[in-house]
Design an enzyme around this catalytic site. Sequence first.
Site, PDB file in Angstrom:
ATOM      1  N   ASN A   9      29.288  53.810  45.165  1.00  0.00           N
ATOM      2  CA  ASN A   9      30.615  53.683  45.198  1.00  0.00           C
ATOM      3  C   ASN A   9      31.103  54.518  44.202  1.00  0.00           C
ATOM      4  O   ASN A   9      30.496  54.033  42.892  1.00  0.00           O
ATOM      5  CB  ASN A   9      31.016  52.447  45.450  1.00  0.00           C
ATOM      6  CG  ASN A   9      32.203  51.907  44.963  1.00  0.00           C
ATOM      7  OD1 ASN A   9      33.231  52.720  44.960  1.00  0.00           O
ATOM      8  ND2 ASN A   9      32.551  50.594  44.569  1.00  0.00           N
ATOM      9  N   LYS A  11      34.194  54.835  42.879  1.00  0.00           N
ATOM     10  CA  LYS A  11      35.179  53.948  42.532  1.00  0.00           C
ATOM     11  C   LYS A  11      36.144  55.387  42.068  1.00  0.00           C
ATOM     12  O   LYS A  11      36.349  56.279  42.874  1.00  0.00           O
ATOM     13  CB  LYS A  11      34.936  53.317  41.340  1.00  0.00           C
ATOM     14  CG  LYS A  11      33.855  52.381  41.602  1.00  0.00           C
ATOM     15  CD  LYS A  11      33.495  51.312  40.508  1.00  0.00           C
ATOM     16  CE  LYS A  11      32.411  50.462  40.966  1.00  0.00           C
ATOM     17  NZ  LYS A  11      32.105  49.030  39.993  1.00  0.00           N
ATOM     18  N   HIS A  98      35.473  44.381  48.055  1.00  0.00           N
ATOM     19  CA  HIS A  98      34.999  44.701  46.654  1.00  0.00           C
ATOM     20  C   HIS A  98      35.489  43.684  45.644  1.00  0.00           C
ATOM     21  O   HIS A  98      36.590  43.460  45.874  1.00  0.00           O
ATOM     22  CB  HIS A  98      35.049  46.240  46.182  1.00  0.00           C
ATOM     23  CG  HIS A  98      34.097  46.717  45.240  1.00  0.00           C
ATOM     24  ND1 HIS A  98      34.511  45.897  43.971  1.00  0.00           N
ATOM     25  CD2 HIS A  98      33.110  47.242  44.995  1.00  0.00           C
ATOM     26  CE1 HIS A  98      33.708  46.543  42.986  1.00  0.00           C
ATOM     27  NE2 HIS A  98      32.571  47.168  43.885  1.00  0.00           N
ATOM     28  N   GLU A 100      36.603  44.340  42.775  1.00  0.00           N
ATOM     29  CA  GLU A 100      37.602  44.662  42.133  1.00  0.00           C
ATOM     30  C   GLU A 100      38.858  44.839  42.930  1.00  0.00           C
ATOM     31  O   GLU A 100      40.150  44.609  42.480  1.00  0.00           O
ATOM     32  CB  GLU A 100      37.342  46.087  41.763  1.00  0.00           C
ATOM     33  CG  GLU A 100      36.480  46.266  40.505  1.00  0.00           C
ATOM     34  CD  GLU A 100      35.430  47.461  40.469  1.00  0.00           C
ATOM     35  OE1 GLU A 100      35.711  48.526  41.123  1.00  0.00           O
ATOM     36  OE2 GLU A 100      34.469  47.329  39.835  1.00  0.00           O
ATOM     37  N   GLU A 170      27.131  41.324  45.350  1.00  0.00           N
ATOM     38  CA  GLU A 170      27.347  42.000  44.098  1.00  0.00           C
ATOM     39  C   GLU A 170      28.003  40.865  43.163  1.00  0.00           C
ATOM     40  O   GLU A 170      29.234  40.674  43.175  1.00  0.00           O
ATOM     41  CB  GLU A 170      28.532  42.981  44.368  1.00  0.00           C
ATOM     42  CG  GLU A 170      28.176  44.333  45.007  1.00  0.00           C
ATOM     43  CD  GLU A 170      28.857  45.428  44.572  1.00  0.00           C
ATOM     44  OE1 GLU A 170      28.337  46.704  44.507  1.00  0.00           O
ATOM     45  OE2 GLU A 170      30.120  45.292  44.571  1.00  0.00           O
ATOM     46  N   GLY A 176      29.209  46.956  36.408  1.00  0.00           N
ATOM     47  CA  GLY A 176      29.733  47.718  35.247  1.00  0.00           C
ATOM     48  C   GLY A 176      29.164  47.232  33.926  1.00  0.00           C
ATOM     49  O   GLY A 176      29.734  47.695  33.120  1.00  0.00           O
ATOM     50  N   SER A 215      24.984  46.948  38.358  1.00  0.00           N
ATOM     51  CA  SER A 215      24.172  47.845  37.592  1.00  0.00           C
ATOM     52  C   SER A 215      22.609  48.125  37.975  1.00  0.00           C
ATOM     53  O   SER A 215      21.766  47.946  37.314  1.00  0.00           O
ATOM     54  CB  SER A 215      24.015  46.795  36.193  1.00  0.00           C
ATOM     55  OG  SER A 215      25.377  46.573  35.599  1.00  0.00           O
TER      56      SER A 215
HETATM   57  P1  13P Z   1      27.532  49.383  38.740  1.00  0.00           P
HETATM   58  O1  13P Z   1      26.687  49.868  39.558  1.00  0.00           O
HETATM   59  O2  13P Z   1      28.567  50.281  38.167  1.00  0.00           O
HETATM   60  O3  13P Z   1      27.462  48.054  37.963  1.00  0.00           O
HETATM   61  O4  13P Z   1      28.882  48.791  39.884  1.00  0.00           O
HETATM   62  C1  13P Z   1      28.387  48.326  41.106  1.00  0.00           C
HETATM   63  C2  13P Z   1      29.684  48.361  42.031  1.00  0.00           C
HETATM   64  O5  13P Z   1      30.510  47.763  41.864  1.00  0.00           O
HETATM   65  C3  13P Z   1      29.302  49.015  43.312  1.00  0.00           C
HETATM   66  O6  13P Z   1      30.185  48.821  44.245  1.00  0.00           O
END
Ligand code: 13P
Length: 252
Positions: A9, A11, A98, A100, A170, A176, A215
């Site tokens: 992903n 982003k 997601h 976010e 997740e 992140g 992560s």
């Molecule tokens: P990270 O791997 O940067 O923690 O992000 C995970 C994520 O949100 C994948 O959709």
Amino acid sequence: MRRRVVIGNWKMHGSRESISELLATIDSSCLDPAIEIAVCPTSLHIAEVVEQLSKSSKNSRIAVGAQNVCDAESGAFTGEVSAQMLAEFGVRYVLVGHSERRELYGESDQLVAAKTAATISSGLTPVVCVGETLAQRQEGKTEFVVLRQLNAVVQQIGIEGIEKCIVAYEPVWAIGTGETASPAQAQEVHAALRNRLQQLDAALAETTPILYGGSVKASNAADLFAQPDIDGGLVGGASLKAEEFNAICASA
Ligand code: 13P
């Protein structure tokens, strides 16, 4: 054996140049062809990524996913992109729910379920993301939250719909932050999700891939993917580094 899946992903990262370079450095040619691999660029970059991958001698097996989709088929929805449009541009997977999107854009369980249904209607595979915040985990509500999120989708699309989905766990506190759920912590939640699928239909529990995200790195992927109910990863930051992504895919 269940499908193995690794999805990057990206982003809201990257430029045309950096993405082209990244794709040129990713190398999926030596991987087991049975492993499904996809990358999710921004909507704007999808067409170029599809094209570059289709011409790549080493990465033509990598599919493209979208990071979001509209729940409606078409109409006056300024700024939105429909599942049918994504399909027309060669997209195969869509991330829905997601954290976010849920947290920053106020997407409810019901909206996520509607987006999942729209994705399936266009013949694409939804990657339904679920996960608890740190506060919810500390209050002992992890299972309650992820099952509530999953149940909302089940209610809308039924067992026949879930058969077409990938689920991704997740934990919000691991996204992140560099802080990964331990393999045991992740496995516990994956087992609860699979158990819920089992209650709906035994075959469904056996076939639905459940990915871990939060992560994931080259250094922890193998331990996570070795857990009995973890079928691959949804990778953020590390998917923007070719070497890391190559190694994570190899761990699957
Ligand atoms: P990270 O791997 O940067 O923690 O992000 C995970 C994520 O949100 C994948 O959709």
